[in-house]
Scaffold this motif. Structure first.
Motif, PDB file in Angstrom:
ATOM      1  N   SER A 168       0.829  -1.207   0.000  1.00  0.00           N
ATOM      2  CA  SER A 168       0.000   0.000   0.000  1.00  0.00           C
ATOM      3  C   SER A 168       0.861   1.255   0.000  1.00  0.00           C
ATOM      4  O   SER A 168       0.559   2.232  -0.697  1.00  0.00           O
ATOM      5  N   SER A 170       4.033   1.498  -1.062  1.00  0.00           N
ATOM      6  CA  SER A 170       4.814   1.605  -2.296  1.00  0.00           C
ATOM      7  C   SER A 170       3.962   2.056  -3.473  1.00  0.00           C
ATOM      8  O   SER A 170       4.500   2.572  -4.463  1.00  0.00           O
ATOM      9  N   ARG A 171       2.643   1.860  -3.378  1.00  0.00           N
ATOM     10  CA  ARG A 171       1.739   2.286  -4.463  1.00  0.00           C
ATOM     11  C   ARG A 171       0.716   3.272  -3.908  1.00  0.00           C
ATOM     12  O   ARG A 171      -0.496   3.079  -4.031  1.00  0.00           O
ATOM     13  N   ARG A 172       1.213   4.290  -3.300  1.00  0.00           N
ATOM     14  CA  ARG A 172       0.363   5.277  -2.629  1.00  0.00           C
ATOM     15  C   ARG A 172      -0.637   5.908  -3.598  1.00  0.00           C
ATOM     16  O   ARG A 172      -0.304   6.248  -4.736  1.00  0.00           O
ATOM     17  N   ASP A 194      -3.607   0.682  -3.054  1.00  0.00           N
ATOM     18  CA  ASP A 194      -3.567   1.381  -1.765  1.00  0.00           C
ATOM     19  C   ASP A 194      -4.975   1.545  -1.192  1.00  0.00           C
ATOM     20  O   ASP A 194      -5.203   1.309   0.004  1.00  0.00           O
ATOM     21  N   SER A 245      -2.977   4.608  -5.182  1.00  0.00           N
ATOM     22  CA  SER A 245      -3.397   3.763  -6.299  1.00  0.00           C
ATOM     23  C   SER A 245      -4.584   2.919  -5.871  1.00  0.00           C
ATOM     24  O   SER A 245      -5.024   2.947  -4.717  1.00  0.00           O
TER      25      SER A 245
END
Length: 316
Positions: free
Chosen positions: A120, A122-124, A129, A126
């Motif tokens: 979550s 690392s892919r804020r 997340d 998105s």
């Protein structure tokens, strides 16, 4: 450092004494007479008086408290009114169920929360997340006993994969014992996994904004390598702190789950002692829970002082 450590230990002892006094007073004012419950309402006054004298219930409150405290300090937790056996043995026997249950719940919580929180972060902002945030909030919001009932309906009643309750004992084999603890551990772990996911995400996001992570990326390190080699490793310090606090909560908060699954753990022992007015057992179990929480908080606080010397000056 030694002075600070001595001060913290003194505070720990004073807190335990205050908690023990509070527990003793609260237990004393609970309605119901243990002697009347043991002998029945038809017992004669002389018989009740004799039993109360044998149990020491006719002595002043302060004397009984000091006697109980002296026994706890020497490892003598007294004898159960109901079972007629030493309370220390009862707690040790029930801890053999509650402790593995809490450890399994911690492992399940970590297995869910750490990957979900890291992904979550690392892919804020998105879809991943948002999905992780929804799942973690769902875990936090749903009561554990309701999850336990759903797990029983799904995996025990419908599929027949796991037992719906009870504990065969470790003498029945490790596999049988772990199967009996699996569903309770999942029910106990999900709420903690939701909290731990949010903490992991926030901690990883904070570390990703640090200069050393940006420097590693500028030197050509891939995003994945910078995340797992640098960000996650440094972000796990506050996560480990939360894990320590969660472990005590899982042991002390397993009362409902143990009763739903009919597990002979410490939580069930406390409820049985309350219903049977077995005050000495209830006092000792509650004191054990309180001492566990206070000690773990002390160790977490001490670990912060050891890891970050800047906090030592603030604590003086």
């Amino acid at each position: 450092m030694l002075t600070l450590l001595a001060r913290r230990i003194a505070g720990l002892v004073l807190t335990l004494l205050a908690v023990s006094a509070l527990i003793f007073v609260v237990m004393d004012i609970l309605p119901g007479d243990p002697a009347s419950i043991m002998l029945g309402m038809s017992a004669s006054p002389d018989t009740l008086a004799a039993l109360r004298h044998e149990l020491g219930l006719d002595q002043p409150l302060v004397i009984r408290y000091l006697q109980w405290l002296a026994g706890v300090a020497t490892g003598d937790l007294g004898k159960s009114y109901t079972y007629g056996v030493p309370v220390a043995g009862l707690i040790a026997e029930r801890l053999a169920v509650t402790l593995p249950l809490a450890l399994m719940a911690i492992l399940i919580s970590v297995a869910i929360a750490i990957p979900l929180g890291v992904v979550s972060a690392s892919r804020r902002n998105s879809a991943v997340d948002y999905a992780g945030g929804f799942v973690s909030q769902l875990f936090i919001a749903v009561p554990g006993f309701w999850v336990a009932l759903l797990l029983i309906l799904a995996f025990s009643m419908s599929l027949g994969w796991l037992p719906a309750g009870g504990f065969p004992g470790w003498q029945a084999g490790i596999i049988a014992a772990l199967e009996a603890l699996l569903l309770p551990a999942v029910a106990l772990a999900l709420q903690q996994a939701g909290v731990l996911t949010r903490v992991t995400r926030s901690s990883v996001l904070e570390v990703l904004n640090e200069d050393f992570v940006r420097t590693a990326r500028a030197k050509g390190l891939s995003r994945r390598a910078a995340l797992w080699r640098h960000a996650v490793r440094n972000a796990l310090v506050p996560v480990a702190t939360i894990l320590g606090l969660q472990f005590t909560f899982l042991i002390a908060g397993a009362v409902l789950i143990e009763n739903v699954f009919n597990l002979p753990g410490l939580g069930r022992l406390a409820l049985q002692a309350l219903s049977q007015r077995d005050i000495i057992v209830l006092q000792d179990v509650v004191l054990f829970f309180a001492a566990l929480v206070i000690t773990m908080n002390f160790l977490v606080d001490l670990s912060y002082l050891l890891l970050d010397p800047r906090l030592r000056g603030r604590s003086r």
